[in-house]
Design a protein around this motif. Sequence first.
Motif, PDB file in Angstrom:
ATOM      1  N   SER A  52      -4.878   6.757  -2.118  1.00  0.00           N
ATOM      2  CA  SER A  52      -5.648   5.993  -2.939  1.00  0.00           C
ATOM      3  C   SER A  52      -6.620   4.770  -2.154  1.00  0.00           C
ATOM      4  O   SER A  52      -7.432   4.230  -2.603  1.00  0.00           O
ATOM      5  CB  SER A  52      -5.236   5.687  -4.129  1.00  0.00           C
ATOM      6  OG  SER A  52      -4.311   4.537  -3.975  1.00  0.00           O
ATOM      7  N   LYS A  53      -6.013   4.633  -0.963  1.00  0.00           N
ATOM      8  CA  LYS A  53      -6.450   3.429  -0.185  1.00  0.00           C
ATOM      9  C   LYS A  53      -7.675   3.748   0.920  1.00  0.00           C
ATOM     10  O   LYS A  53      -7.419   4.733   1.749  1.00  0.00           O
ATOM     11  CB  LYS A  53      -5.445   2.784   0.583  1.00  0.00           C
ATOM     12  CG  LYS A  53      -4.550   2.179  -0.260  1.00  0.00           C
ATOM     13  CD  LYS A  53      -5.003   1.160  -1.239  1.00  0.00           C
ATOM     14  CE  LYS A  53      -3.660   0.739  -2.007  1.00  0.00           C
ATOM     15  NZ  LYS A  53      -4.055  -0.340  -2.989  1.00  0.00           N
ATOM     16  N   PHE A  99      -4.018   7.593   4.750  1.00  0.00           N
ATOM     17  CA  PHE A  99      -5.096   6.773   4.200  1.00  0.00           C
ATOM     18  C   PHE A  99      -6.523   7.500   4.339  1.00  0.00           C
ATOM     19  O   PHE A  99      -6.797   8.345   5.418  1.00  0.00           O
ATOM     20  CB  PHE A  99      -5.227   5.500   5.174  1.00  0.00           C
ATOM     21  CG  PHE A  99      -4.075   4.624   4.919  1.00  0.00           C
ATOM     22  CD1 PHE A  99      -4.048   3.893   3.756  1.00  0.00           C
ATOM     23  CD2 PHE A  99      -3.228   4.418   5.875  1.00  0.00           C
ATOM     24  CE1 PHE A  99      -3.032   2.922   3.470  1.00  0.00           C
ATOM     25  CE2 PHE A  99      -2.126   3.428   5.442  1.00  0.00           C
ATOM     26  CZ  PHE A  99      -2.108   2.778   4.410  1.00  0.00           C
ATOM     27  N   ALA A 121      -0.057  -4.944   0.711  1.00  0.00           N
ATOM     28  CA  ALA A 121      -0.147  -4.381  -0.598  1.00  0.00           C
ATOM     29  C   ALA A 121      -0.032  -5.156  -1.731  1.00  0.00           C
ATOM     30  O   ALA A 121       0.613  -6.112  -1.655  1.00  0.00           O
ATOM     31  CB  ALA A 121       0.970  -3.137  -0.504  1.00  0.00           C
ATOM     32  N   MET A 167       0.801  -1.245   0.038  1.00  0.00           N
ATOM     33  CA  MET A 167      -0.101   0.016  -0.169  1.00  0.00           C
ATOM     34  C   MET A 167       0.850   1.322  -0.116  1.00  0.00           C
ATOM     35  O   MET A 167       0.818   1.891   1.122  1.00  0.00           O
ATOM     36  CB  MET A 167      -0.950  -0.023   1.385  1.00  0.00           C
ATOM     37  CG  MET A 167      -2.001  -1.025   1.038  1.00  0.00           C
ATOM     38  SD  MET A 167      -3.293  -0.672   2.254  1.00  0.00           S
ATOM     39  CE  MET A 167      -4.304  -2.002   2.026  1.00  0.00           C
ATOM     40  N   CYS A 188     -11.619  -6.475  -1.286  1.00  0.00           N
ATOM     41  CA  CYS A 188     -11.468  -5.734   0.130  1.00  0.00           C
ATOM     42  C   CYS A 188     -10.697  -6.792   0.980  1.00  0.00           C
ATOM     43  O   CYS A 188     -11.074  -8.092   0.964  1.00  0.00           O
ATOM     44  CB  CYS A 188     -12.618  -5.547   0.757  1.00  0.00           C
ATOM     45  SG  CYS A 188     -12.438  -4.750   2.209  1.00  0.00           S
ATOM     46  N   ASN A 190      -1.050   5.797  -0.213  1.00  0.00           N
ATOM     47  CA  ASN A 190      -1.727   5.761   0.879  1.00  0.00           C
ATOM     48  C   ASN A 190      -3.287   6.529   0.681  1.00  0.00           C
ATOM     49  O   ASN A 190      -4.209   6.047   0.819  1.00  0.00           O
ATOM     50  CB  ASN A 190      -1.232   6.300   2.270  1.00  0.00           C
ATOM     51  CG  ASN A 190       0.039   5.435   2.766  1.00  0.00           C
ATOM     52  OD1 ASN A 190       0.038   4.407   2.245  1.00  0.00           O
ATOM     53  ND2 ASN A 190       0.358   6.168   3.718  1.00  0.00           N
ATOM     54  N   ASP A 221     -10.877  -0.676   0.480  1.00  0.00           N
ATOM     55  CA  ASP A 221      -9.655  -1.577  -0.184  1.00  0.00           C
ATOM     56  C   ASP A 221      -9.318  -2.613   1.041  1.00  0.00           C
ATOM     57  O   ASP A 221      -8.960  -3.673   0.552  1.00  0.00           O
ATOM     58  CB  ASP A 221      -8.586  -0.789  -0.552  1.00  0.00           C
ATOM     59  CG  ASP A 221      -8.929   0.373  -1.601  1.00  0.00           C
ATOM     60  OD1 ASP A 221      -9.230  -0.159  -2.557  1.00  0.00           O
ATOM     61  OD2 ASP A 221      -8.972   1.517  -1.340  1.00  0.00           O
TER      62      ASP A 221
END
Length: 124
Positions: free
Chosen positions: A6-7, A31, A124, A1, A79, A4, A52
């Motif tokens: 975009s999560k 996040f 990730a 990840m 998810c 961050n 996510d």
Amino acid sequence: MTDNKSKYIFVVDDEKIIAQTVAAILRQVGFRTAAFENAQEAIDAASVEAPDLMITDVVMPGLSGIELAILFQSRWPQCKTLLFSGQAITADLLEDARKSGHQFDVLSKPIHPSDLLAKLNELA
């Protein structure tokens, strides 16, 4: 990840302060987060925008975190789920889930923020 921003992460724990604190820590590192005190709130929110990743306590009233994770796997397979628990009963619940073909990563409570972030990077 690594990206961050975009999560989107759900934090579900029947102890409100834990859910809010974990969500706040994750927001501080970029996040997008949402904190929930019960499984149904998370299900309702995911129907609008699925996360996510979901971090959920295992032992909660109503749906357990494992039951919630299984439901999320079926409805929102993209998810990922990370369970966390401070209770001994977790091992039995996890074994039942494994026998049904479900495998989850589990972190012990309390968890240090740096350990949580390291685990998120692994996923990730």
